[in-house]
Design a protein around this motif. Structure first.
Motif, PDB file in Angstrom:
ATOM      1  N   ARG A  23       0.819  -1.214   0.000  1.00  0.00           N
ATOM      2  CA  ARG A  23       0.000   0.000   0.000  1.00  0.00           C
ATOM      3  C   ARG A  23       0.851   1.262   0.000  1.00  0.00           C
ATOM      4  O   ARG A  23       0.589   2.197  -0.740  1.00  0.00           O
ATOM      5  CB  ARG A  23      -0.937  -0.010   1.221  1.00  0.00           C
ATOM      6  N   VAL A  24       1.876   1.286   0.826  1.00  0.00           N
ATOM      7  CA  VAL A  24       2.727   2.487   0.897  1.00  0.00           C
ATOM      8  C   VAL A  24       3.431   2.723  -0.430  1.00  0.00           C
ATOM      9  O   VAL A  24       3.510   3.853  -0.919  1.00  0.00           O
ATOM     10  CB  VAL A  24       3.745   2.343   2.050  1.00  0.00           C
ATOM     11  N   GLU A  25       3.935   1.651  -1.037  1.00  0.00           N
ATOM     12  CA  GLU A  25       4.628   1.778  -2.328  1.00  0.00           C
ATOM     13  C   GLU A  25       3.668   2.268  -3.410  1.00  0.00           C
ATOM     14  O   GLU A  25       4.042   3.106  -4.238  1.00  0.00           O
ATOM     15  CB  GLU A  25       5.226   0.434  -2.739  1.00  0.00           C
ATOM     16  N   PHE A  31       4.090   5.773  -5.432  1.00  0.00           N
ATOM     17  CA  PHE A  31       4.159   5.753  -6.892  1.00  0.00           C
ATOM     18  C   PHE A  31       3.093   6.654  -7.494  1.00  0.00           C
ATOM     19  O   PHE A  31       3.374   7.440  -8.402  1.00  0.00           O
ATOM     20  CB  PHE A  31       3.997   4.320  -7.382  1.00  0.00           C
ATOM     21  N   ARG A  32       1.876   6.570  -6.999  1.00  0.00           N
ATOM     22  CA  ARG A  32       0.813   7.422  -7.539  1.00  0.00           C
ATOM     23  C   ARG A  32       1.148   8.899  -7.342  1.00  0.00           C
ATOM     24  O   ARG A  32       0.908   9.721  -8.231  1.00  0.00           O
ATOM     25  CB  ARG A  32      -0.528   7.095  -6.882  1.00  0.00           C
ATOM     26  N   SER A  33       1.720   9.231  -6.204  1.00  0.00           N
ATOM     27  CA  SER A  33       2.095  10.626  -5.967  1.00  0.00           C
ATOM     28  C   SER A  33       3.150  11.094  -6.956  1.00  0.00           C
ATOM     29  O   SER A  33       3.106  12.227  -7.451  1.00  0.00           O
ATOM     30  CB  SER A  33       2.622  10.792  -4.537  1.00  0.00           C
ATOM     31  N   ARG A  34       4.094  10.225  -7.277  1.00  0.00           N
ATOM     32  CA  ARG A  34       5.140  10.608  -8.226  1.00  0.00           C
ATOM     33  C   ARG A  34       4.598  10.688  -9.659  1.00  0.00           C
ATOM     34  O   ARG A  34       5.027  11.543 -10.433  1.00  0.00           O
ATOM     35  CB  ARG A  34       6.309   9.625  -8.139  1.00  0.00           C
ATOM     36  N   VAL A  35       3.676   9.784 -10.015  1.00  0.00           N
ATOM     37  CA  VAL A  35       3.053   9.870 -11.342  1.00  0.00           C
ATOM     38  C   VAL A  35       2.279  11.169 -11.469  1.00  0.00           C
ATOM     39  O   VAL A  35       2.406  11.910 -12.444  1.00  0.00           O
ATOM     40  CB  VAL A  35       2.132   8.655 -11.588  1.00  0.00           C
ATOM     41  N   THR A  82       0.301  -1.028 -11.294  1.00  0.00           N
ATOM     42  CA  THR A  82       0.426  -1.727 -10.016  1.00  0.00           C
ATOM     43  C   THR A  82      -0.621  -2.822  -9.833  1.00  0.00           C
ATOM     44  O   THR A  82      -0.396  -3.776  -9.082  1.00  0.00           O
ATOM     45  CB  THR A  82       0.319  -0.739  -8.837  1.00  0.00           C
ATOM     46  N   GLN A  83      -1.776  -2.687 -10.500  1.00  0.00           N
ATOM     47  CA  GLN A  83      -2.871  -3.626 -10.280  1.00  0.00           C
ATOM     48  C   GLN A  83      -3.514  -4.092 -11.582  1.00  0.00           C
ATOM     49  O   GLN A  83      -4.664  -4.523 -11.589  1.00  0.00           O
ATOM     50  CB  GLN A  83      -3.943  -2.977  -9.396  1.00  0.00           C
TER      51      GLN A  83
END
Length: 373
Positions: free
Chosen positions: A13-15, A19-23, A351-352
Motif C-alpha cells: 500500500r505504501v509503495e 508511486f501514484r504521488s510521483r506519477v 500496479t494492479q
C-alpha cells in the motif's frame, strides 16, 4: 523491443501511494512548467522583462485565451500515457510492441489538431480522445505535425524528420520514465523508438531517452544527481551520444559556478534544441530552492520557455511528488481533472493491472476506457 524485466519490489500500500504521488507529480509538474512558460514563447529575456517587469513572470498569465492553458507538449505527454496503458492492456492478446501502441496514440493526438471535435462513433479511440478540451492547436511543431501526418511509423532504421533537433520529443517522454517496473536500458530504448516517430536526429531522440531514464531513476527514489550519473553511463553505449552526454555534464558542472542566473540558463539552452532544453531543465531542477524557483529559472531565457519549463516541472514532480507542487497553480491548470484521472489510471494499471484484465479477469469498464482494438 523486448519485454520488460519486472521490478523486484512488491507493490504494498505504501509503495502504491508513493508511486501514484510521483506519477501525479510528474504529469502535473510538467503541465505547470508548460503553462508557466507558454506566454513567453518567442520572447527574448529582454523582451520578457519589458513585458512583465524586471522580475519576469511570477504567476500564471493568460495564453490561448485563458489562464493556465497548456501547449502541445502536455497534450502529447497525455497521449503518451494513454498509449502506454493501451500497450499493457493489449499484451493480453499476445501483441506486445509498445512503440506501435504509442504511435497509435500519437495519431489520435494528431486527429485533435485537425478535427473539430471527437467522433463519438469511434469507441476504439478510448476516453482520452473524447476529451473535447484537447481539440485545440497549441503551438505544435512542424516536426510533430509532419511526422504524424500519415499512418507510417518512424523507426530507428527509417526515422521521421531525420534532421529535426527540437525539444518536442523530449517533452512528451516523461511517461516512459514512470515505467518503474522496467529496467532503465529498456526505458531508454522505448523512449528512443517513440521519439523517432517525429524527431530523427540522434541528439533529439537520445535526449528524449536520457530524459526518460532520469525520470525513471527519480520515480524509483534516486536523487537527481544520482539519476543523471546513471543516465550518463547508459548513454555511453549509444552511437551519437556525445552531444547529449556533454550537455548533461555541463549542466551538472554549472551548479558549482556560483549563484544561478538567467545568463547561465541561457548558456545551457543554447540554440533551443533538444539537448540544450534538457541540460537547462536539469540545471534548473538541481539549483532551484523550491519548485517555484526552479520553474522561474526554467522559463526566463531567450529559448523555448514552455519546453524547458515542462521538462523541469516533470523532473521536480517525479522527485518530490504531487504534494510539493504549488496548490494555487495546480488549481488554475487547464485539464487538471483529466491529467489526474489519467495519472491515477496509469498508476492503477502499472500496479494492479492483473486485477483489471488478463486470463479469467475482465473489467468491462476498464476495457471500454482502454480498448484492446
Amino acid at each position: 523491443m523486448g519485454a520488460p524485466v519486472a521490478a523486484a519490489a512488491v507493490w504494498g500500500r505504501v509503495e502504491q501511494q508513493d508511486f501514484r504521488s510521483r506519477v501525479r507529480g510528474t504529469l502535473l509538474g510538467a503541465a505547470l512548467g508548460d503553462t508557466f512558460g507558454a506566454p513567453l514563447a518567442g520572447l527574448t529575456l529582454e523582451g520578457i522583462r519589458d513585458a512583465h517587469g524586471a522580475a519576469g513572470l511570477t504567476q500564471f498569465v493568460a495564453v490561448y485565451g485563458r489562464v493556465g492553458a497548456v501547449t502541445a507538449a502536455t497534450q502529447l505527454a497525455l497521449f503518451t500515457v494513454d498509449g502506454l496503458i493501451r500497450a499493457q492492456v493489449r499484451r493480453d492478446t499476445g501483441a506486445w510492441h509498445p512503440p506501435t501502441d504509442v504511435h497509435r496514440a500519437y495519431l489520435r493526438w494528431a486527429a485533435t489538431q485537425r478535427d473539430w471535435g471527437p467522433d463519438e462513433r469511434r469507441k476504439e479511440d478510448g476516453w482520452l480522445a473524447r476529451e473535447e478540451w484537447l481539440y485545440s492547436r497549441r503551438g505544435a511543431s512542424q516536426a510533430c505535425l509532419l511526422g504524424l501526418g500519415n499512418d507510417v511509423m518512424g523507426t530507428l532504421d527509417k526515422p521521421k524528420n531525420p534532421d529535426a533537433v527540437g525539444p518536442e520529443a523530449v517533452t512528451r517522454s516523461a511517461p516512459f520514465g514512470l515505467l518503474v517496473g522496467w529496467e532503465p536500458q529498456l526505458v531508454l530504448q522505448l523512449a528512443v523508438e517513440c521519439a523517432v516517430h517525429t524527431h530523427g536526429a540522434p541528439e533529439a531522440y537520445l535526449a528524449a531517452g536520457a530524459y526518460a531514464v532520469i525520470v525513471h531513476a527519480l520515480a524509483r527514489g534516486d536523487s537527481l544527481d544520482a539519476a543523471v550519473q546513471r543516465t550518463l553511463v547508459l548513454l555511453a553505449a549509444r552511437p551519437g551520444h556525445p552531444p547529449v552526454v556533454d550537455a548533461l555534464k555541463h549542466a551538472v558542472g554549472a551548479v558549482r559556478r556560483g549563484m544561478p542566473s538567467a545568463a547561465r540558463v541561457g548558456e545551457l539552452v543554447g540554440d533551443g534544441g533538444a539537448v540544450g532544453a534538457l541540460a537547462a531543465a536539469v540545471y534548473c531542477s538541481l539549483v532551484g530552492e523550491d519548485i517555484r524557483h526552479g520553474l522561474g529559472l526554467a522559463v526566463h531565457h531567450d529559448g523555448p520557455s514552455a519546453d524547458v519549463g515542462a521538462l523541469c516541472g516533470g523532473l521536480l514532480g517525479a522527485l518530490h511528488g504531487e504534494t510539493a507542487l504549488p496548490p494555487a497553480w495546480v488549481a488554475e491548470l487547464e485539464g487538471r481533472a483529466t491529467i489526474l484521472e489519467l495519472a491515477d489510471d496509469f498508476a492503477m494499471e502499472m500496479t494492479q493491472g492483473a486485477a483489471l484484465h488478463g486470463p479469467g479477469v475482465s473489467s468491462p469498464g476498464w476495457l471500454a476506457r482502454y480498448p484492446r482494438a
